[in-house]
Design a protein around this motif. Structure first.
Motif, PDB file in Angstrom:
ATOM      1  N   UNK A 141      62.668  16.513  61.221  1.00 26.60           N
ATOM      2  CA  UNK A 141      61.778  17.429  61.937  1.00 26.60           C
ATOM      3  C   UNK A 141      61.585  16.967  63.378  1.00 26.60           C
ATOM      4  N   UNK A 142      61.295  15.688  63.561  1.00 23.49           N
ATOM      5  CA  UNK A 142      61.065  15.157  64.912  1.00 23.49           C
ATOM      6  C   UNK A 142      62.310  15.332  65.784  1.00 23.49           C
ATOM      7  N   UNK A 143      63.472  15.046  65.216  1.00 23.36           N
ATOM      8  CA  UNK A 143      64.724  15.156  65.972  1.00 23.36           C
ATOM      9  C   UNK A 143      65.020  16.599  66.388  1.00 23.36           C
ATOM     10  N   UNK A 144      64.612  17.556  65.564  1.00 19.83           N
ATOM     11  CA  UNK A 144      64.928  18.960  65.831  1.00 19.83           C
ATOM     12  C   UNK A 144      63.736  19.768  66.338  1.00 19.83           C
ATOM     13  N   UNK A 145      62.604  19.110  66.503  1.00 25.31           N
ATOM     14  CA  UNK A 145      61.366  19.808  66.854  1.00 25.31           C
ATOM     15  C   UNK A 145      61.520  20.686  68.089  1.00 25.31           C
ATOM     16  N   UNK A 146      62.134  20.163  69.124  1.00 24.27           N
ATOM     17  CA  UNK A 146      62.254  20.929  70.363  1.00 24.27           C
ATOM     18  C   UNK A 146      63.093  22.196  70.147  1.00 24.27           C
ATOM     19  N   UNK A 147      64.199  22.063  69.468  1.00 26.96           N
ATOM     20  CA  UNK A 147      65.068  23.219  69.222  1.00 26.96           C
ATOM     21  C   UNK A 147      64.369  24.233  68.310  1.00 26.96           C
ATOM     22  N   UNK A 148      63.673  23.736  67.274  1.00 26.78           N
ATOM     23  CA  UNK A 148      62.994  24.644  66.357  1.00 26.78           C
ATOM     24  C   UNK A 148      61.819  25.341  67.031  1.00 26.78           C
ATOM     25  N   UNK A 149      61.058  24.609  67.830  1.00 24.52           N
ATOM     26  CA  UNK A 149      59.950  25.233  68.555  1.00 24.52           C
ATOM     27  C   UNK A 149      60.494  26.255  69.544  1.00 24.52           C
ATOM     28  N   UNK A 150      61.606  25.944  70.163  1.00 23.85           N
ATOM     29  CA  UNK A 150      62.254  26.896  71.065  1.00 23.85           C
ATOM     30  C   UNK A 150      62.679  28.152  70.308  1.00 23.85           C
ATOM     31  N   UNK A 151      63.197  27.977  69.099  1.00 26.67           N
ATOM     32  CA  UNK A 151      63.585  29.127  68.279  1.00 26.67           C
ATOM     33  C   UNK A 151      62.395  30.003  67.915  1.00 26.67           C
ATOM     34  N   UNK A 152      61.282  29.373  67.582  1.00 30.00           N
ATOM     35  CA  UNK A 152      60.065  30.135  67.281  1.00 30.00           C
ATOM     36  C   UNK A 152      59.605  30.872  68.537  1.00 30.00           C
ATOM     37  N   UNK A 153      59.586  30.180  69.675  1.00 37.11           N
ATOM     38  CA  UNK A 153      59.155  30.804  70.933  1.00 37.11           C
ATOM     39  C   UNK A 153      60.063  31.976  71.301  1.00 37.11           C
ATOM     40  N   UNK A 154      61.355  31.810  71.079  1.00 38.05           N
ATOM     41  CA  UNK A 154      62.304  32.888  71.373  1.00 38.05           C
ATOM     42  C   UNK A 154      62.017  34.103  70.485  1.00 38.05           C
ATOM     43  N   UNK A 155      61.792  33.855  69.197  1.00 39.04           N
ATOM     44  CA  UNK A 155      61.487  34.966  68.299  1.00 39.04           C
ATOM     45  C   UNK A 155      60.205  35.671  68.744  1.00 39.04           C
ATOM     46  N   UNK A 156      59.171  34.910  69.031  1.00 35.06           N
ATOM     47  CA  UNK A 156      57.896  35.496  69.464  1.00 35.06           C
ATOM     48  C   UNK A 156      58.108  36.317  70.739  1.00 35.06           C
ATOM     49  N   UNK A 157      58.844  35.767  71.694  1.00 42.04           N
ATOM     50  CA  UNK A 157      59.094  36.457  72.954  1.00 42.04           C
ATOM     51  C   UNK A 157      59.842  37.778  72.742  1.00 42.04           C
ATOM     52  N   UNK A 158      60.767  37.782  71.796  1.00 45.24           N
ATOM     53  CA  UNK A 158      61.555  38.995  71.525  1.00 45.24           C
ATOM     54  C   UNK A 158      60.806  40.011  70.652  1.00 45.24           C
ATOM     55  N   UNK A 159      59.684  39.598  70.038  1.00 43.17           N
ATOM     56  CA  UNK A 159      58.942  40.458  69.112  1.00 43.17           C
ATOM     57  C   UNK A 159      57.438  40.374  69.369  1.00 43.17           C
ATOM     58  N   UNK A 160      57.048  40.360  70.615  1.00 39.19           N
ATOM     59  CA  UNK A 160      55.640  40.165  70.991  1.00 39.19           C
ATOM     60  C   UNK A 160      54.716  41.118  70.249  1.00 39.19           C
ATOM     61  N   UNK A 161      55.165  42.350  70.043  1.00 40.96           N
ATOM     62  CA  UNK A 161      54.320  43.364  69.398  1.00 40.96           C
ATOM     63  C   UNK A 161      53.966  43.019  67.956  1.00 40.96           C
ATOM     64  N   UNK A 162      54.709  42.104  67.326  1.00 45.57           N
ATOM     65  CA  UNK A 162      54.380  41.668  65.963  1.00 45.57           C
ATOM     66  C   UNK A 162      53.211  40.674  65.954  1.00 45.57           C
TER      67      UNK A 162
END
Length: 168
Positions: A141-162
């Motif tokens: 988790x620690x090793x991939x945290x930045x990439x995973x948090x980026x993935x969550x942020x990307x999803x949120x940014x692409x689906x703000x209305x959700x």
């Protein structure tokens, strides 16, 4: 459904900082809309996406602070592992994180009751050695945290209305 609102200016300012600040705007707005704490009553007033974002925030905070043993000890095991959280993350494109959570779920099912018991600080600290099977997942988790948090942020940014209604 609770209508969660954020100011466009707050989103823009946070987006200029970093992905953590960006996600914090959403998490804070959702928490504020439900009175500060997620519970069985107000969970019904949130969308699956909003609940998933709060779950990721909890996962992130707990695992970065004390690993999966701490997450389970603090009572979040059921919320993370007994709900479709990992499946939703997979749908969001975070396949590796979902796969890891499915693996950790097996350990949670096996050791959860032993970890969740009341104990002293000393006994709690001993759990990290006693349940070392979680160590590799903590590290992953620690090793991939930045990439995973980026993935969550990307999803949120692409689906703000959700997640929120953006106001001027």
């Amino acid at each position: 459904m609770i209508q969660v609102k954020v100011k466009d200016a707050a989103l823009r300012e946070a987006a200029m900082q970093d992905m953590d600040a960006f996600l914090k705007v959403f998490v804070d707005a959702i928490k504020e809309a439900i009175g500060g704490e997620l519970n069985a009553e107000n969970m019904q007033q949130l969308s699956v996406s909003q609940i998933t974002l709060l779950a990721y925030d909890i996962l992130h905070e707990e695992v970065m602070d004390g690993g999966f043993v701490q997450l389970i000890y603090n009572g979040y095991g059921g919320f993370i592992f007994d709900n479709p959280f990992a499946k939703v993350l997979r749908d969001w494109g975070l396949r590796d994180l979902a796969k890891m959570l499915f693996s950790v779920r097996k350990l949670y099912k096996e050791y959860g009751p032993k970890i969740q018991r009341d104990c002293s600080d000393e006994e709690f600290m001993a759990m990290f050695e006693q349940f070392s099977e979680f160590d590799d997942y903590d590290d992953e988790f620690v090793e991939n945290e930045e990439a995973w948090t980026s993935g969550v942020a990307h999803y949120v940014d692409e689906h703000i209305e959700e997640f929120v209604v953006v106001e001027e």
